[in-house]
Design a protein around this motif. Structure first.
Motif, PDB file in Angstrom:
ATOM      1  N   LYS A   1       1.940  44.196  52.584  1.00  0.00           N
ATOM      2  CA  LYS A   1       3.416  43.714  52.976  1.00  0.00           C
ATOM      3  C   LYS A   1       4.102  43.409  51.685  1.00  0.00           C
ATOM      4  CE  LYS A   1       2.747  43.253  57.711  1.00  0.00           C
ATOM      5  NZ  LYS A   1       2.417  42.133  58.890  1.00  0.00           N
TER       6      LYS A   1
ATOM      7  N   ALA B   1      -2.466  35.710  55.782  1.00  0.00           N
ATOM      8  CA  ALA B   1      -2.549  36.393  54.348  1.00  0.00           C
ATOM      9  C   ALA B   1      -1.892  35.422  53.532  1.00  0.00           C
ATOM     10  CB  ALA B   1      -1.791  37.724  54.554  1.00  0.00           C
TER      11      ALA B   1
ATOM     12  N   GLY C   1      -1.225  49.307  52.136  1.00  0.00           N
ATOM     13  CA  GLY C   1      -1.221  48.187  53.352  1.00  0.00           C
ATOM     14  C   GLY C   1      -0.861  47.032  52.910  1.00  0.00           C
TER      15      GLY C   1
ATOM     16  N   SER D   1      -4.486  43.970  53.376  1.00  0.00           N
ATOM     17  CA  SER D   1      -3.632  43.436  54.406  1.00  0.00           C
ATOM     18  C   SER D   1      -3.779  41.597  54.413  1.00  0.00           C
ATOM     19  CB  SER D   1      -4.136  43.335  55.984  1.00  0.00           C
ATOM     20  OG  SER D   1      -5.475  42.986  56.165  1.00  0.00           O
ATOM     21  N   LYS D   2      -4.831  41.152  53.155  1.00  0.00           N
ATOM     22  CA  LYS D   2      -4.808  39.861  53.096  1.00  0.00           C
ATOM     23  C   LYS D   2      -3.791  39.235  52.227  1.00  0.00           C
ATOM     24  CE  LYS D   2      -7.950  38.843  56.045  1.00  0.00           C
ATOM     25  NZ  LYS D   2      -7.817  37.889  57.137  1.00  0.00           N
TER      26      LYS D   2
ATOM     27  N   HIS E   1       0.324  39.416  50.347  1.00  0.00           N
ATOM     28  CA  HIS E   1       1.625  40.107  50.488  1.00  0.00           C
ATOM     29  C   HIS E   1       2.119  40.029  48.927  1.00  0.00           C
ATOM     30  CE1 HIS E   1       2.178  38.468  55.050  1.00  0.00           C
ATOM     31  NE2 HIS E   1       1.280  39.543  54.841  1.00  0.00           N
TER      32      HIS E   1
END
Ligand code: C2E
Ligand code: CA
Ligand code: CA
Ligand code: CA
Length: 270
Positions: A173, A111, A171, A142-143, A145
């Motif tokens: 982070k 990511a 989703g 998810s790709k 952050h």
């Protein structure tokens, strides 16, 4: 006596004026650079020291003025102080999502970490934009952050917690950047629920001196909270070995790789 004082005042005024003029010049040029789409985004890999595989990338903004790189430490502050950080940050977000597709082909599991200024994160508009850009580019949540510095927690904690929750529910982070340099205590981090703690370079630099105390504390906390840990600014093999001995495996730093343009990253295949 009078004469000397006058001379000193004149001297200090002169340097202040120069500083002020440079700031105004940079502000004007940065505004142009954002509009002309002439900023660049470099990427620095974060490695798993056990497997030597890339786990993620950090996106770092680059600006060349008359062929010279201006340090982000200088132009990000100027952008924040002169109302340009939203435009800059929006550009970074879009570019990172556009680049994500090419990066994903070469590194399917990695990511991109995007630096987010506190000012950008002060209202929900930025989170709305993330939703929109992800949808437009077809990039999975998810790709990317988000990297937030601890200064985020200096104000407005309730609203901020909600915003972080919203991002994580999508989703995405969230990492705490430059950990150990700012306001937050370990207990604040426990309240917030972040996914990754990035230990500031200063502590890695001091790992054989007093840096090891905070490193030990972070490892202890992250293990009980299930958070990931990244060591920033790993420059020597000795530092890497010491981190591994402490159970910290995700490393970012010049020992492994400098930040490079996307094209170079796709060529060199880390
Ligand atoms: P940061 O988020 O802590 O980014 C890591 C910085 O450490 C980068 O500096 C990177 O080039 C540098 N670095 C990586 N490995 C090493 C190492 O082994 N040794 C040393 N000495 N340095 C290392 P850079 O690119 O100059 O960026 C400086 C700061 O500017 C960043 O610190 C971040 O706070 C800010 N910044 C950069 N790009 C953006 C952006 O797109 N948006 C925002 N809001 N801030 C940004
Ligand atoms: Ca960062
Ligand atoms: Ca950092
Ligand atoms: Ca930093």
């Amino acid at each position: 006596q009078k004469k000397i004082e006058k001379g000193l005042v004149g001297f200090f005024n002169q340097t202040l004026i120069e500083k002020y003029n440079r700031e105004l010049m940079l502000k004007k040029k940065l505004d142009e650079a954002i509009r002309n789409n002439s900023l660049e985004l470099y990427y620095q890999p974060i490695f798993d020291a056990r497997t030597n595989e890339v786990v993620s990338f950090e996106a770092l903004c680059r600006w060349q003025l008359n062929g010279e790189f201006i340090s982000p430490d200088e132009f990000i502050v100027i952008a924040e102080q002169h109302g340009l950080i939203q435009a800059l940050g929006n550009w970074v977000l879009k570019r990172a999502c556009e680049d994500s597709a090419s990066l994903s082909q070469a590194y399917p599991n990695a990511a991109i970490g995007i630096n987010v200024s506190v000012i950008q994160f002060q209202n929900d508009e930025f989170v709305d934009l993330i939703e929109k850009v992800l949808a437009e580019t077809g990039v999975g949540s998810s790709k990317i952050h988000l990297e937030l510095t601890e200064s985020v927690f200096a104000t407005d904690k309730g609203a901020l917690l909600k915003r972080i929750e919203r991002v994580r529910d999508m989703g995405i982070k969230v990492s705490i950047d430059d950990f150990g340099t700012g306001y937050s205590s370990l207990s604040v981090i426990q309240d917030i629920g972040v996914d990754v703690i990035k230990i500031d370079r200063a502590f890695i630099n001091n790992i054989f001196k007093n840096g090891s105390a905070i490193i030990g504390a972070v490892v202890h906390m992250s293990q009980s909270m299930g958070q990931g840990v990244v060591a920033e600014g790993v420059e020597t093999q000795e530092q890497a070995d010491k981190l591994i001995a402490n159970g910290i495996y995700h490393h970012q730093g010049f020992l492994y790789n400098k930040p490079v343009p996307l094209s170079e990253l796709l060529k060199q295949n880390c």
